[in-house]
Design an enzyme around this catalytic site. Structure first.
Site, PDB file in Angstrom:
ATOM      1  N   TYR A  66      37.829  39.952  42.676  1.00 13.04           N
ATOM      2  CA  TYR A  66      36.393  39.905  42.395  1.00 13.04           C
ATOM      3  C   TYR A  66      36.068  38.844  41.331  1.00 13.04           C
ATOM      4  O   TYR A  66      35.146  38.047  41.506  1.00 13.04           O
ATOM      5  CB  TYR A  66      35.908  41.293  41.947  1.00 13.04           C
ATOM      6  CG  TYR A  66      34.467  41.279  41.504  1.00 13.04           C
ATOM      7  CD1 TYR A  66      33.433  41.257  42.435  1.00 13.04           C
ATOM      8  CD2 TYR A  66      34.134  41.246  40.155  1.00 13.04           C
ATOM      9  CE1 TYR A  66      32.104  41.209  42.030  1.00 13.04           C
ATOM     10  CE2 TYR A  66      32.808  41.205  39.735  1.00 13.04           C
ATOM     11  CZ  TYR A  66      31.796  41.185  40.674  1.00 13.04           C
ATOM     12  OH  TYR A  66      30.484  41.130  40.276  1.00 13.04           O
ATOM     13  N   SER A 115      27.347  35.314  41.570  1.00  7.72           N
ATOM     14  CA  SER A 115      27.057  36.269  42.656  1.00  7.72           C
ATOM     15  C   SER A 115      26.712  35.633  43.997  1.00  7.72           C
ATOM     16  O   SER A 115      26.684  36.337  45.006  1.00  7.72           O
ATOM     17  CB  SER A 115      25.905  37.179  42.260  1.00  7.72           C
ATOM     18  OG  SER A 115      26.410  38.282  41.576  1.00  7.72           O
TER      19      SER A 115
HETATM   20  N1  GLU Z   1      30.460  37.915  37.853  1.00  5.18           N
HETATM   21  C1  GLU Z   1      29.191  38.452  37.483  1.00  5.18           C
HETATM   22  C2  GLU Z   1      29.308  39.919  37.128  1.00  5.18           C
HETATM   23  O1  GLU Z   1      30.083  40.620  37.734  1.00  5.18           O
HETATM   24  C3  GLU Z   1      28.267  38.243  38.643  1.00  5.18           C
HETATM   25  C4  GLU Z   1      26.884  38.496  38.240  1.00  5.18           C
HETATM   26  C5  GLU Z   1      25.881  37.797  39.085  1.00  5.18           C
HETATM   27  O2  GLU Z   1      25.891  36.587  39.272  1.00  5.18           O
HETATM   28  O3  GLU Z   1      25.012  38.539  39.541  1.00  5.18           O
HETATM   29  O4  GLU Z   1      28.634  40.385  36.247  1.00  5.18           O
END
Ligand code: GLU
Length: 304
Positions: free
Chosen positions: A188, A63
């Site tokens: 994403y 994130s």
């Molecule tokens: N790729 C992760 C998700 O979508 C990111 C989560 C994060 O680091 O907050 O759950």
């Protein structure tokens, strides 16, 4: 101040604390990391570097990358971001569906999953080659052409990202996703799979401590006013539903990720990154947060 000595003293003092955190395993590929890594890197706006531990090992920034995509949209895209998302702390988990339903498909901010997915929708609709463009943007920020996505992590997340698909479908039903869902989610998941070291993260966030200008290249990424706003968003929304605790204990704008990284800035002074993979129940690095709390307490180098 001898920052390297301070890093090592804080690290030693944390050895007495049991690391109560747990490595993220809801994305299967993330569970393969060795949980005992620990790295720190601090860079000042006048170019001094201080590091400790595994500061040059790349890890999944997850994130934290939402700051890069947001800054890219905020600086380069003409359409109005703020009609599509808000600037309020969520106060709910980063992948919550309940609030999104209540808010009629408008995410609370760009740093929760729903907000970052809308940013990806904006970028997917306006950039010629969004994956390449984002990667080049990040490479330019830290001056390193080898930074890349990890396709295994992106694939692993795509296979198990049921909740993220639920978020994007819910937003599409409210008319807040304009492009093909698979194209948006591919962007994403790749965004989240970027791998960087603490050193590279600190270097790439330094412009947010420097009025929007990348110190090594002199390039203005954001105006001072937009830099201020980005830092305000990181302060209030950068740490899941623990942003209040982070402000209370550490006192720096920043962003964390479920790969165990945290990056934070003190405007006018420095950017710092910490990596320790075990996470607390809210999804922030357990030791990373303790380390930064102790660091700003000992050095008085926080915004408060
Ligand atoms: N790729 C992760 C998700 O979508 C990111 C989560 C994060 O680091 O907050 O759950």
């Amino acid at each position: 101040m001898d920052l390297k000595k301070i890093f090592s003293e804080i690290y030693d003092s944390l050895n007495d604390v049991e690391d109560a955190g747990k490595v993220a395993d809801y994305i299967p590929e993330l569970a393969n990391v060795s949980p005992d890594h620990f790295g720190v890197h601090l860079v000042t706006v006048d170019g001094q570097h201080y590091d400790f531990g595994d500061s040059d090992i790349r890890f999944s920034i997850q994130s934290i990358a939402k700051v890069f995509s947001f800054v890219m949209a905020y600086s380069q895209i003409k359409s109005t971001i703020w009609e599509r998302m808000d600037v309020e702390p969520a106060g709910t988990p980063f992948n919550s569906l309940v609030q999104l339903e209540y808010d009629k498909g408008i995410p609370r901010n760009p740093f929760i999953n729903a907000g970052a997915i809308v940013v990806c929708d904006i970028l997917a609709g306006e950039l010629a080659s969004p994956k390449d463009n984002i990667r080049s943007f990040v490479r330019d920020l830290c001056g390193n052409r080898t930074i890349d996505y990890n396709p295994l992590v992106a694939h692993s997340e795509k296979k198990t990202g049921f909740r993220n698909y639920a978020l994007v479908n819910l937003m599409k039903s409210f008319g807040n996703i304009h492009n093909d869902i698979d194209a948006v989610m591919d962007l994403y998941f790749h965004l989240c799979s970027l791998e960087m070291s603490c050193r590279e993260l600190s270097d790439s966030f330094l412009f947010l401590a420097n009025n929007g200008i990348v110190p090594y290249s002199g390039k203005q990424i954001l105006s001072p006013s937009r830099t201020k706003r980005t830092n305000a968003l990181m302060q209030t929304c950068g740490f899941y539903d623990e942003a209040g605790q982070f402000a209370f204990k550490v006192g720096l704008p920043g962003k964390s990720g479920v790969g165990g990284g945290i990056v934070a800035v003190l405007p006018g002074k420095y950017a710092i990154s910490v990596w320790s993979p075990r996470l607390n129940p809210k999804g922030n690095s357990f030791k990373g947060m303790l380390f930064l709390e102790e660091f700003t307490t000992r050095t008085h180098l926080s915004i408060f």
